[in-house]
Design a protein around this motif. Sequence first.
Motif, PDB file in Angstrom:
ATOM      1  N   ASN A   1       9.150  19.712  -1.936  1.00 26.47           N
ATOM      2  CA  ASN A   1       8.581  20.951  -2.442  1.00 26.47           C
ATOM      3  C   ASN A   1       7.857  21.680  -1.306  1.00 26.47           C
ATOM      4  O   ASN A   1       7.745  21.154  -0.184  1.00 26.47           O
ATOM      5  CB  ASN A   1       7.633  20.675  -3.620  1.00 26.47           C
ATOM      6  N   ASP A   2       7.350  22.860  -1.571  1.00 27.36           N
ATOM      7  CA  ASP A   2       6.741  23.680  -0.523  1.00 27.36           C
ATOM      8  C   ASP A   2       5.528  23.001   0.104  1.00 27.36           C
ATOM      9  O   ASP A   2       5.305  23.099   1.316  1.00 27.36           O
ATOM     10  CB  ASP A   2       6.347  25.046  -1.085  1.00 27.36           C
ATOM     11  N   SER A   3       4.734  22.330  -0.697  1.00 27.02           N
ATOM     12  CA  SER A   3       3.556  21.654  -0.171  1.00 27.02           C
ATOM     13  C   SER A   3       3.945  20.562   0.813  1.00 27.02           C
ATOM     14  O   SER A   3       3.333  20.422   1.885  1.00 27.02           O
ATOM     15  CB  SER A   3       2.742  21.065  -1.326  1.00 27.02           C
ATOM     16  N   GLN A   4       4.961  19.792   0.493  1.00 31.67           N
ATOM     17  CA  GLN A   4       5.420  18.729   1.392  1.00 31.67           C
ATOM     18  C   GLN A   4       5.998  19.308   2.678  1.00 31.67           C
ATOM     19  O   GLN A   4       5.815  18.759   3.766  1.00 31.67           O
ATOM     20  CB  GLN A   4       6.460  17.867   0.685  1.00 31.67           C
TER      21      GLN A   4
ATOM     22  N   ALA B   1      12.818  25.228   0.716  1.00 35.59           N
ATOM     23  CA  ALA B   1      11.654  26.097   0.528  1.00 35.59           C
ATOM     24  C   ALA B   1      11.887  27.081  -0.603  1.00 35.59           C
ATOM     25  O   ALA B   1      12.951  27.699  -0.701  1.00 35.59           O
ATOM     26  CB  ALA B   1      11.348  26.834   1.830  1.00 35.59           C
ATOM     27  N   GLN B   2      10.861  27.252  -1.439  1.00 34.06           N
ATOM     28  CA  GLN B   2      10.954  28.148  -2.586  1.00 34.06           C
ATOM     29  C   GLN B   2      10.284  29.495  -2.320  1.00 34.06           C
ATOM     30  O   GLN B   2      10.828  30.539  -2.650  1.00 34.06           O
ATOM     31  CB  GLN B   2      10.315  27.490  -3.813  1.00 34.06           C
ATOM     32  N   ALA B   3       9.093  29.475  -1.728  1.00 35.46           N
ATOM     33  CA  ALA B   3       8.345  30.709  -1.497  1.00 35.46           C
ATOM     34  C   ALA B   3       8.974  31.509  -0.365  1.00 35.46           C
ATOM     35  O   ALA B   3       9.326  30.955   0.690  1.00 35.46           O
ATOM     36  CB  ALA B   3       6.888  30.393  -1.176  1.00 35.46           C
ATOM     37  N   ALA B   4       9.103  32.817  -0.566  1.00 35.28           N
ATOM     38  CA  ALA B   4       9.697  33.684   0.455  1.00 35.28           C
ATOM     39  C   ALA B   4       8.859  33.680   1.727  1.00 35.28           C
ATOM     40  O   ALA B   4       9.398  33.706   2.846  1.00 35.28           O
ATOM     41  CB  ALA B   4       9.840  35.104  -0.086  1.00 35.28           C
ATOM     42  N   GLU B   5       7.532  33.634   1.579  1.00 31.26           N
ATOM     43  CA  GLU B   5       6.654  33.625   2.751  1.00 31.26           C
ATOM     44  C   GLU B   5       6.883  32.388   3.603  1.00 31.26           C
ATOM     45  O   GLU B   5       6.874  32.455   4.836  1.00 31.26           O
ATOM     46  CB  GLU B   5       5.196  33.693   2.298  1.00 31.26           C
TER      47      GLU B   5
END
Length: 225
Positions: free
Chosen positions: A103-106, A32-36
């Motif tokens: 990626n985050d979407s997946q 995961a890339q996004a902190a949220e």
Amino acid sequence: MPFGAHETMEVHEILSEKLNMMNHFSLYAQFAQAAELREMIERQMQSVTGSYDQLVAYTHDYSAANQPMPAYPDIRAGVQPQQIQYGLRNPAPVSPELQGRMNDSQILCAMLSFHKSSAKLHMQGALECADPNVRHMLIQGAITCADQSYEVFLLMNRLGQYQVPTMNDHTAKTYLHTYQPMQSMQPMQHMQQSGQPSGMAFNGGPQGRMNPFDGPRPFGGMMQQ
């Protein structure tokens, strides 16, 4: 006190599913890339781990049911229907991506699928349980999974990754407004509209009452008048 065969198999399936979910979520946290998103994964991991440990403990010691699980935060708090984005806005085409990482979407799509499947599995298992504590834990698990899937949906919807198709507003209202509340009809009106004459008893006598215990009937024979 023994467990029934049905609930034993259902609990086995749910514990296996929870174990699989924890393994996958741990992997998602690394990509995961996004902190949220990372915070959501951590929060949901704690919840899954807690429910897993409680259910495992109960299979070893019945007193574990007396240890209440902390409630998952109310996802609906602060969410208004107007915040949901409806309609399709040029959704991007999708296809399998076999690049060896996520990626985050997946990750969000995978989490949503996990929670939806888990909610169904928990409720299905609860309906087969004889033990009241196991049944309660599985029902609570179904509710938590449903809330967590909604939490994932809200983030995906806000990011434009989960677009909600709609139909014409007039069509939707026409379709759904055919159903009217029962309170708007008086009992006598309901009986007349359903074809039941006023004052006529079910057994054919005036002002009578149907009694399922009014005496034995010949098996397979005609009812006596």
